[in-house]
Motif scaffolding. Sequence first.
Motif, PDB file in Angstrom:
ATOM      1  N   ARG A   4       0.732  -1.198  -0.123  1.00 30.86           N
ATOM      2  CA  ARG A   4       0.052   0.017   0.044  1.00 30.86           C
ATOM      3  C   ARG A   4       0.716   1.321   0.054  1.00 30.86           C
ATOM      4  N   ARG A   5       0.291   2.340  -0.160  1.00 22.78           N
ATOM      5  CA  ARG A   5       1.009   3.725  -0.225  1.00 22.78           C
ATOM      6  C   ARG A   5       0.526   4.181   1.156  1.00 22.78           C
ATOM      7  N   VAL A   6       1.720   4.318   1.867  1.00 19.44           N
ATOM      8  CA  VAL A   6       1.232   4.702   3.469  1.00 19.44           C
ATOM      9  C   VAL A   6       1.949   6.220   3.698  1.00 19.44           C
ATOM     10  N   ALA A   7       1.190   6.973   4.329  1.00 21.49           N
ATOM     11  CA  ALA A   7       1.988   8.121   5.038  1.00 21.49           C
ATOM     12  C   ALA A   7       2.107   7.920   6.464  1.00 21.49           C
ATOM     13  N   VAL A   8       3.150   8.413   6.816  1.00 25.61           N
ATOM     14  CA  VAL A   8       3.589   8.192   8.324  1.00 25.61           C
ATOM     15  C   VAL A   8       3.744   9.697   8.770  1.00 25.61           C
ATOM     16  N   ILE A   9       3.102  10.141   9.867  1.00 23.17           N
ATOM     17  CA  ILE A   9       3.260  11.410  10.375  1.00 23.17           C
ATOM     18  C   ILE A   9       4.166  11.572  11.577  1.00 23.17           C
ATOM     19  N   VAL A  29       6.464   4.059   1.433  1.00 27.50           N
ATOM     20  CA  VAL A  29       6.185   4.983   2.749  1.00 27.50           C
ATOM     21  C   VAL A  29       6.736   6.292   2.229  1.00 27.50           C
ATOM     22  N   VAL A  30       6.070   7.163   2.782  1.00 32.90           N
ATOM     23  CA  VAL A  30       6.359   8.524   2.577  1.00 32.90           C
ATOM     24  C   VAL A  30       6.415   8.990   4.347  1.00 32.90           C
ATOM     25  N   VAL A  31       7.389   9.383   4.796  1.00 31.09           N
ATOM     26  CA  VAL A  31       7.437  10.240   6.300  1.00 31.09           C
ATOM     27  C   VAL A  31       7.159  11.771   6.237  1.00 31.09           C
ATOM     28  N   PHE A  32       6.360  12.274   6.857  1.00 29.68           N
ATOM     29  CA  PHE A  32       6.414  13.673   6.852  1.00 29.68           C
ATOM     30  C   PHE A  32       6.905  14.173   8.210  1.00 29.68           C
ATOM     31  N   GLU A  33       7.639  15.007   8.128  1.00 29.16           N
ATOM     32  CA  GLU A  33       8.298  15.505   9.512  1.00 29.16           C
ATOM     33  C   GLU A  33       8.639  17.005   9.404  1.00 29.16           C
ATOM     34  N   ARG A  34       7.734  17.635  10.391  1.00 29.60           N
ATOM     35  CA  ARG A  34       7.676  18.970  10.385  1.00 29.60           C
ATOM     36  C   ARG A  34       9.033  19.884  10.722  1.00 29.60           C
ATOM     37  N   ARG A 121      10.141  13.324   4.372  1.00 31.01           N
ATOM     38  CA  ARG A 121      10.182  14.663   3.964  1.00 31.01           C
ATOM     39  C   ARG A 121      10.481  15.802   5.060  1.00 31.01           C
ATOM     40  N   PHE A 122      11.498  16.272   5.406  1.00 31.01           N
ATOM     41  CA  PHE A 122      11.800  17.013   6.235  1.00 31.01           C
ATOM     42  C   PHE A 122      10.938  18.540   6.005  1.00 31.01           C
ATOM     43  N   TRP A 123      10.786  19.271   7.128  1.00 31.89           N
ATOM     44  CA  TRP A 123       9.977  20.826   7.179  1.00 31.89           C
ATOM     45  C   TRP A 123       8.621  20.353   6.501  1.00 31.89           C
ATOM     46  N   THR A 124       7.952  19.309   6.548  1.00 30.19           N
ATOM     47  CA  THR A 124       6.980  19.209   5.980  1.00 30.19           C
ATOM     48  C   THR A 124       5.959  18.739   6.847  1.00 30.19           C
ATOM     49  N   GLU A 125       4.779  19.641   7.117  1.00 32.87           N
ATOM     50  CA  GLU A 125       4.066  19.428   8.458  1.00 32.87           C
ATOM     51  C   GLU A 125       2.521  19.113   7.747  1.00 32.87           C
ATOM     52  N   VAL A 126       1.938  17.880   8.452  1.00 29.44           N
ATOM     53  CA  VAL A 126       0.591  17.575   7.788  1.00 29.44           C
ATOM     54  C   VAL A 126      -0.197  18.351   8.660  1.00 29.44           C
ATOM     55  N   CYS A 162       2.235   9.154  14.143  1.00 31.85           N
ATOM     56  CA  CYS A 162       3.312   9.015  14.984  1.00 31.85           C
ATOM     57  C   CYS A 162       3.831  10.406  15.530  1.00 31.85           C
ATOM     58  N   ASN A 163       2.640  11.235  15.957  1.00 28.97           N
ATOM     59  CA  ASN A 163       3.134  12.649  16.001  1.00 28.97           C
ATOM     60  C   ASN A 163       3.626  13.130  17.525  1.00 28.97           C
ATOM     61  N   GLY A 164       3.751  11.853  18.263  1.00 30.04           N
ATOM     62  CA  GLY A 164       4.194  11.910  19.861  1.00 30.04           C
ATOM     63  C   GLY A 164       3.152  12.782  20.658  1.00 30.04           C
TER      64      GLY A 164
END
Length: 439
Positions: A4-9, A29-34, A121-126, A162-164
């Motif tokens: 699957r195409r999965v986004a991890v926050i 997988v794409v991991v979004f990290e603000r 993907r750094f500096w990228t906020e969901v 997974c935003n803590g």
Amino acid sequence: MLGRRVAVIGAGAAGLVAARELHREGHAVVVFERGGRIGGTWVYTPSTESDPLGRDPKRKIVHSSLYDSLRTNLPRECMGFFDYPFVAIPGRDIRRFPGHQEVLSYLEDFSREFDINELVRFWTEVVRVDVEDEGKLAVRSQKINGGDISDETELYDAVVVCNGHYTEPRVAEIPGIRTWPGKQIHSHNYRIPEPFLDQVVVVIGSSASAADISREIADFAKEVHIANRSASAGTPMKLSMNNVWLHSMIERTLADGIVLFKDGSQAKVDVIIHCTGYRYHFPFLNKDVINVDDNRVGPLYKHVFPPSLAPSLSFIGLPWKIVPFPLCELQSKWVASVLSGRIALPTSEEMMDDVNNFYSEMERTGWPKRYTHNIGEYQFEYDDWLASQCGYPLVEEWRKKMYEATWKNKFARPDGYRDEWDDDDLIVLAHEDFGNLLV
Ligand code: FAD
């Protein structure tokens, strides 16, 4: 099996291990990290927020709650992921309860070892997750590039949150506080003790942070008064350090700076530090998808899947009073295998029944709602349940015993448990296991 195409926050410990398990299971997988680097909580910064109590929703968020002197409160053998032990590396911080920089280095090693950085993907906020037709999820993100912000919306088969949960402070309600002239901060914005030189400080709370912070401030402050809901009878009580007192809770504060305690004592106080924990916060999710009520995130099947959206939406790392890294690893294995179709979930009605039974049992036993995700009493049972779902070995006996031994040691040596212990035999057993992994 389905990829699957999965986004991890989020790219903290939970997001990193989720990304690894999803990738291993064949998902894209794409991991979004603000933020600008991996590690989440473990990325220490001396910066604090403009609102020291963290109540202003428009404040610029500082993610990490670490203080400069923080050392882990779990021994490294117990704390690390199952198949990537947190061993001491010569030339680095080799202490059994290392400082925060060592944990960050461990997570960076982990990320490098499993090529996770390239998924992030750094500096990228969901900023928004919406349910679309055919079970897809639309993820809207904002990338900050210098002064520019670019906006993008993409469709995913699944989103793993997974935003803590150590960034949105919970603050104690204190009668009279609005006219009290002193300063208040939440431990989220505590970094170093020096600013408290010669001050009279009240520390509210009984957590690991409250214990560390009050001990460290006592070297600088004139007086430290710990207000602890679970303090035993017979307060005020002078503690081992000359200038530290333990009290039951605060009764009220007065406009002349006095703090009255429930035990009848009082002090003229300069600062109140709230070490009163945090709130779960999912600003990117609609409230009818997931609701946070008195710190219960619900409804969630086994603290992970909302029944009506499973398995498309899941949450890693919500439980507390636990050993977080291994628990996140097992939850991630479960989510990855459910998404690929290797493991089936019960029907949504059955999951909802399970959630309702869990809530009823909590009510019957008088366990408060705000403790829904406090699974300290049965964390290893929970871990073993996850492991058995995934066909993974159960939690090692030495890890369970080491956790117990650490709690006992912390109680017996509150000031010195990080440097003196009695469970060397368990360290030997742990290293025998690690030896098998490290060859
Ligand atoms: P975090 O580490 O908080 O990571 C969440 C990530 O999500 C962050 O990088 C954040 O920038 C990102 N993010 C958030 N929202 C968004 C968004 N909308 N879009 C994109 N990215 C987003 N654990 C231990 O095992 N041992 C210890 O000794 C220990 N001590 C601790 C001491 C303190 C003071 C605190 C606060 C926690 C401690 N913990 C300890 C618990 C620790 O939080 C966990 O070990 C673990 O790091 C949690 O990882 P996480 O990935 O769930 O969350």
